[in-house]
Design an enzyme around this catalytic site. Structure first.
Site, PDB file in Angstrom:
ATOM      1  N   HIS A  62       0.817  -1.221   0.000  1.00 42.06           N
ATOM      2  CA  HIS A  62       0.000   0.000   0.000  1.00 42.06           C
ATOM      3  C   HIS A  62       0.851   1.271   0.000  1.00 42.06           C
ATOM      4  O   HIS A  62       0.356   2.356  -0.337  1.00 42.06           O
ATOM      5  CB  HIS A  62      -0.911  -0.017   1.242  1.00 42.06           C
ATOM      6  CG  HIS A  62      -2.133   0.829   1.120  1.00 42.06           C
ATOM      7  ND1 HIS A  62      -2.204   1.948   0.314  1.00 42.06           N
ATOM      8  CD2 HIS A  62      -3.352   0.737   1.705  1.00 42.06           C
ATOM      9  CE1 HIS A  62      -3.404   2.493   0.419  1.00 42.06           C
ATOM     10  NE2 HIS A  62      -4.117   1.768   1.265  1.00 42.06           N
ATOM     11  N   LYS A 107     -28.175  10.675  -2.112  1.00 43.05           N
ATOM     12  CA  LYS A 107     -28.455  11.077  -0.738  1.00 43.05           C
ATOM     13  C   LYS A 107     -27.350  11.980  -0.173  1.00 43.05           C
ATOM     14  O   LYS A 107     -27.263  12.199   1.029  1.00 43.05           O
ATOM     15  CB  LYS A 107     -28.603   9.842   0.149  1.00 43.05           C
ATOM     16  CG  LYS A 107     -29.742   8.904  -0.262  1.00 43.05           C
ATOM     17  CD  LYS A 107     -31.102   9.529  -0.069  1.00 43.05           C
ATOM     18  CE  LYS A 107     -32.217   8.559  -0.409  1.00 43.05           C
ATOM     19  NZ  LYS A 107     -33.553   9.177  -0.247  1.00 43.05           N
TER      20      LYS A 107
END
Length: 454
Positions: A347, A432
């Site tokens: 990562h 939303k």
């Protein structure tokens, strides 16, 4: 889509009918992938007042009235005291750097961390090819592997030629620098701090490594993916993989050097130093792995997977055989005997969206071509893969055994469940006014609260 691609070999223009390029399949654009890098704005430093206000807002839901009042007093004292001095130092640092946070974040969040990174830092996930043309099927590992590798190498070429479209928000270009870290990138262990080595270059910058590393049954092989200026084809890649597969299934297993990358970082750094001291050629071979485009792992496993349940394959990619991936590499592509695939990567060099981008590209190409290779079946006389045979002794073998033991012990303590959620997706959350990532984070917190009551 097929094409006849001209190439320059020994100063002469020739036409490589078997060198099928996908550059023209990329989105048509005159922009170069990295052309805006030097003109992007520097990372701004937020005002001290803004930072402290956000801090108080984040504390408020977790503190009672008395605790919050005390926190306000501490923040006020900090703001009028040492906080202002530290802020001025930060502003001074930011003047000499385009990204004042990057180095700190990389070191503290990744490179200084001493716990094993393969299980605790790496990200991993399965490929979605099973949902269309490549359902699990024994005996397909080599053919499918050659096709998926070929598409990955085409993506590598798009980056080399800067043909990958610049990502933007509206008309504003985003930083593309992390795409440089996808290929030919590797973490190197250090006693107190690791480092990240990147060997990738665009064509305009010069040469870039063009070999791939293959791990199989504890052994390590490499082969070049370019031949006479052209990318080798899936049938040619398949020939290389078949050679490796046959040798590994008819000869003794190798020592499994790759397992050392799953070890605690300082332990791995010491083991690596010893390995190099044993034979200088060991360093040459380590650097060959580090600089390779990616690492391709050939596993004997045959994980169960369906479009509804990816649990077992995800577990095998993240916690499976530690000898079929090089935990420090930015990109490991893992194949299983039933033609199922997944990836695992460090990562530290880049964020998840980079690997998602290349994975989506490959998935789209496999779907467009119905999971098949539709070009020439001709196989050129290309050099066979080279095996990297490390010099080892009893101590190295003991280090490998210890690395496997600690890895498998930690892996056994990890439960992985990956089910497909289909009732709705990101379109609804955005409608939303919730970012998908925010929605998932809130869902995790709500699940924890319902489970533990706090």
């Amino acid at each position: 889509m097929l094409s006849v691609t001209p190439a320059v070999v020994h100063g002469k223009m020739i036409f490589c009918c078997d060198c099928i390029m996908e550059n023209q399949l990329a989105k048509s654009t005159e922009e170069r992938t990295f052309q805006y890098q030097d003109t992007l704005p520097s990372l701004p430093v937020p005002s001290l007042e803004e930072s402290l206000k956000k801090y108080l807002e984040s504390v408020k839901p977790f503190a009672n009235e008395e605790e919050y009042k005390k926190t306000e007093e501490i923040v006020k004292k900090f703001q009028n005291g040492v906080g202002e001095k530290l802020h001025q130092k930060l502003l001074k640092k930011a003047k000499g750097k385009r990204n004042w946070l990057e180095e700190w974040w990389l070191n503290v969040a990744y490179l200084d961390v001493r716990i094993p990174s393969q299980l605790n830092v790496n990200f991993a996930g399965p490929a979605a090819y099973i949902e269309h043309y490549w359902p699990p099927k024994e005996g397909t590992q080599l053919e499918r592997g050659s096709i998926t590798l070929w598409h990955n190498f085409n993506y590598w070429q798009l980056l080399r030629k800067e043909k990958l479209p610049v990502q933007k928000v509206g008309n504003t270009p985003l930083d593309m620098d992390q795409f440089r870290m996808l290929f030919s990138t590797c973490r190197v262990p250090g006693i107190t701090r690791d480092s990240v080595m990147n060997y990738f270059s665009t064509e305009s910058e010069g040469c870039s490594p063009s070999h791939v590393t293959v791990l199989c049954r504890g052994r390590v092989f490499v082969f070049d993916v370019m031949h006479e200026g052209c990318l080798i084809t899936p049938p040619e890649i398949c020939r290389q993989l078949t050679y490796i597969h046959k040798r590994c299934h008819s000869e003794p297993d190798g020592p499994g050097i790759a397992a050392l990358t799953s070890e605690e970082r300082t332990q791995w750094a010491k083991a690596r130093e010893y390995l190099i001291g044993l034979d200088p050629q060991n360093l040459t071979m380590l650097e060959k792995i580090q600089s390779s485009i990616l690492v391709y792992g050939m596993s004997d496993g045959s994980p169960h997977v369906t479009p509804e349940d990816y649990s077992q394959v995800t577990a095998m990619i993240l916690t499976g055989d530690p000898t079929v991936l090089w935990g420090d590499k930015s990109y490991n592509l893992i194949s299983f005997s039933n033609g199922v695939f997944g990836c695992n990567g460090d990562h530290a060099p880049y964020d998840g969206m980079i690997i998602i981008n290349v994975s989506r590209y490959v998935d789209e190409k496999i779907f467009e071509n119905e999971g098949k290779w539709k070009g020439s079946e001709k196989v050129q006389n290309i050099p066979l893969p080279e095996e990297l045979v490390f010099t080892v002794d009893e101590k190295v073998l003991s280090d490998i055994k210890q690395a496997k033991a600690q890895y498998l012990k930690q892996a056994s303590d990890l439960d992985i469940v990956v089910y497909a959620f289909t009732p709705f997706g990101k379109k609804l959350t955005k409608k939303k006014m919730l970012h998908p990532d925010t929605f998932v984070q809130l869902a995790l917190q709500l699940a924890y609260y319902r489970l533990h009551g706090r």
